[in-house]
Enzyme design. Structure first.
Site, short mmCIF file in Angstrom:
data_model
loop_
_atom_site.label_atom_id
_atom_site.label_comp_id
_atom_site.label_asym_id
_atom_site.label_seq_id
_atom_site.Cartn_x
_atom_site.Cartn_y
_atom_site.Cartn_z
N LYS A 16 3.28 23.38 -2.08
CA LYS A 16 2.79 23.81 -3.40
C LYS A 16 3.42 25.15 -3.77
O LYS A 16 3.87 25.91 -2.90
CB LYS A 16 1.26 23.93 -3.42
N PRO A 48 9.61 25.49 4.73
CA PRO A 48 9.73 26.67 5.60
C PRO A 48 8.37 27.30 5.90
O PRO A 48 7.41 27.09 5.16
CB PRO A 48 10.62 27.62 4.80
N ALA A 51 6.07 31.12 4.09
CA ALA A 51 6.82 31.07 2.84
C ALA A 51 5.95 31.13 1.60
O ALA A 51 6.46 31.22 0.49
CB ALA A 51 7.65 29.78 2.82
N GLY A 52 4.62 30.98 1.77
CA GLY A 52 3.74 30.93 0.59
C GLY A 52 3.77 29.57 -0.07
O GLY A 52 3.42 29.42 -1.24
N LEU A 53 4.19 28.53 0.68
CA LEU A 53 4.31 27.18 0.12
C LEU A 53 3.28 26.22 0.73
O LEU A 53 3.35 25.01 0.51
CB LEU A 53 5.73 26.64 0.39
N GLY A 111 2.88 25.23 3.80
CA GLY A 111 3.47 24.28 4.76
C GLY A 111 2.49 23.87 5.85
O GLY A 111 2.35 22.67 6.14
N GLY A 112 1.81 24.82 6.45
CA GLY A 112 0.83 24.49 7.50
C GLY A 112 -0.37 23.77 6.93
O GLY A 112 -0.89 22.81 7.51
N THR A 171 -0.59 21.83 4.27
CA THR A 171 -0.33 20.45 3.85
C THR A 171 -0.20 19.53 5.07
O THR A 171 -0.58 18.35 5.01
CB THR A 171 0.90 20.38 2.91
N ASP A 222 -6.39 26.54 1.16
CA ASP A 222 -5.45 25.74 0.37
C ASP A 222 -5.49 24.26 0.72
O ASP A 222 -4.84 23.45 0.05
CB ASP A 222 -4.01 26.21 0.66
O1 C5P Z 1 -7.96 30.27 4.15
P1 C5P Z 1 -6.69 30.62 4.84
O2 C5P Z 1 -6.80 30.51 6.33
O3 C5P Z 1 -5.49 29.92 4.30
O4 C5P Z 1 -6.45 32.16 4.53
C1 C5P Z 1 -5.52 32.94 5.26
C2 C5P Z 1 -5.88 34.39 5.09
O5 C5P Z 1 -5.67 34.80 3.74
C3 C5P Z 1 -7.32 34.69 5.37
O6 C5P Z 1 -7.51 34.97 6.73
C4 C5P Z 1 -7.56 35.93 4.52
O7 C5P Z 1 -7.05 37.06 5.19
C5 C5P Z 1 -6.68 35.68 3.31
N1 C5P Z 1 -7.40 35.07 2.17
C6 C5P Z 1 -8.30 35.83 1.46
N2 C5P Z 1 -8.97 35.26 0.40
C7 C5P Z 1 -8.75 33.97 0.07
C8 C5P Z 1 -7.83 33.19 0.79
C9 C5P Z 1 -7.17 33.78 1.84
O8 C5P Z 1 -8.52 37.01 1.75
N3 C5P Z 1 -9.41 33.45 -0.96
#
Ligand code: C5P
Length: 324
Positions: free
Chosen positions: A22, A110, A113-115, A117-118, A120, A152
């Site tokens: 995404k 990648p 990457a902010g995509l 990947g993990g 999905t 995500d």
């Molecule tokens: O939810 P996820 O494990 O993908 O989030 C990764 C990290 O991003 C969280 O540990 C947190 O530090 C940060 N995060 C956040 N607020 C969100 C989503 C993510 O602070 N709404």
């Protein structure tokens, strides 16, 4: 040792799923949540760049994860592994009946990457096990399980174009955007840690978070512009309103990401933005030919053997079965 699972021939033992990445067309941080996360308003868009995830029932104990990229961990630190582990804990009868789970990840998205990947990959494991174990879980039930693993992951299951609020797990589908093309640029040796990006944002801008319900509501209105552009299928206006609050902390700390952003901005594109917590920067264009041209121009402007490009397009679905 787990006993041999039943051998009814009608039970399919292996599913291969396409797991799309995404991009964030919009990411606004509203403020702190009591659970330590941030309250977000995001517009998420699936793209055709995807991993292939195969889940298989095997007469083994627990989970075995394989990946064609040796840099990807194959233990419980991998979200796909954790997704399978969650299903084993939630559905112990089916685990006893069908046996352990083998997962193959064929990575194209990648990492760092902010995509997503993990995320999905984890979404594909949940969807695959739901089918393999004949659980009959609804999309809502899958979303609830997904939200236990990461913010995500619910979006990665349903995909398309969606407004994501709360932690990112509350989803409202948005009208499909026309098939825009996307050029992604990312330095191979430059991952950005998502927890670092959010923590730094809080340290830097936490004092500006709204403190009253009225201020909170006013902040939420900011997303109105891009949502209206999407509702009216106004692609040019949507691209003008791309926004990502995390750029405010990532770009100053990662000059190479800032440089990609600046280079894209010089070209004839609809718009450019960093995706999620980076380090991928994307550009939107209206045709495949334009996308290839932008990629060629970028490669000439920033020659670096560590810089990867992908040309892809918007896609209207999340995890889906592969035909192969
Ligand atoms: O939810 P996820 O494990 O993908 O989030 C990764 C990290 O991003 C969280 O540990 C947190 O530090 C940060 N995060 C956040 N607020 C969100 C989503 C993510 O602070 N709404």
């Amino acid at each position: 040792m787990m006993s041999e699972p039943d051998t009814q021939p009608c039970l399919m033992r292996s599913y291969s799923l396409i797991a799309p990445a995404k991009i964030n067309l919009y990411l606004q941080i509203l403020g702190d949540r009591p659970d330590g996360f941030h309250e977000l308003v995001m517009v998420l868009q699936s793209i055709d760049l995807a991993d292939l995830v195969t889940v298989r029932s095997r007469a083994i104990d627990g989970i075995r994860l394989h990946c064609d990229n040796p840099d990807v961990p194959t233990d419980e630190t991998n979200l796909a592994y954790r997704a399978a582990d969650l299903m084993i804990r939630e559905f112990s009868d089916e685990y006893a009946r069908f046996g352990g789970i083998e997962i193959d990840l064929h990575k194209r998205i990648p990492m760092g990457a902010g995509l997503a990947g993990g995320s999905t990959n984890a979404a594909a494991v949940l969807v695959g096990i739901n089918m393999m174990w004949h659980l009959g879980l609804t999309q809502g039930e899958l979303h609830d399980l997904a939200a236990m693993l990461g913010s995500d992951i619910p979006f990665c299951i349903s995909g398309g174009t969606a407004l994501a609020t709360g932690r990112g797990e509350k989803l409202d589908p948005l009208p499909d955007l026309s098939n825009l093309y996307v050029v992604l640029a990312k330095y191979r040796d430059l991952p950005v840690s998502t927890p670092w990006a959010y923590k730094t944002y809080r340290q830097t801008f936490g004092h500006t978070y709204p403190t009253t319900p009225a201020a909170w509501d006013a902040a939420k209105q900011k997303a109105g512009g891009i949502l209206s552009a999407i509702a009216h299928h106004d692609v040019k206006q949507m691209a003008n309103l791309l926004h990502n609050d995390l750029e405010r902390v990532v770009l100053p700390s990662y000059p190479k990401v800032q440089q990609l952003r600046d280079e894209f901005q010089r070209l004839d594109i609809l718009g450019t933005m960093m995706s999620g917590s980076g380090s991928t920067v994307f550009a939107l264009v209206e045709s495949m030919a334009q996308a290839e041209q932008v990629k060629a121009q970028m490669s000439r402007a920033t020659p670096d053997s560590n810089l990867d490009f992908w040309v892809t397009k918007f896609c209207q679905s999340g995890v889906r079965l592969s035909n192969n």
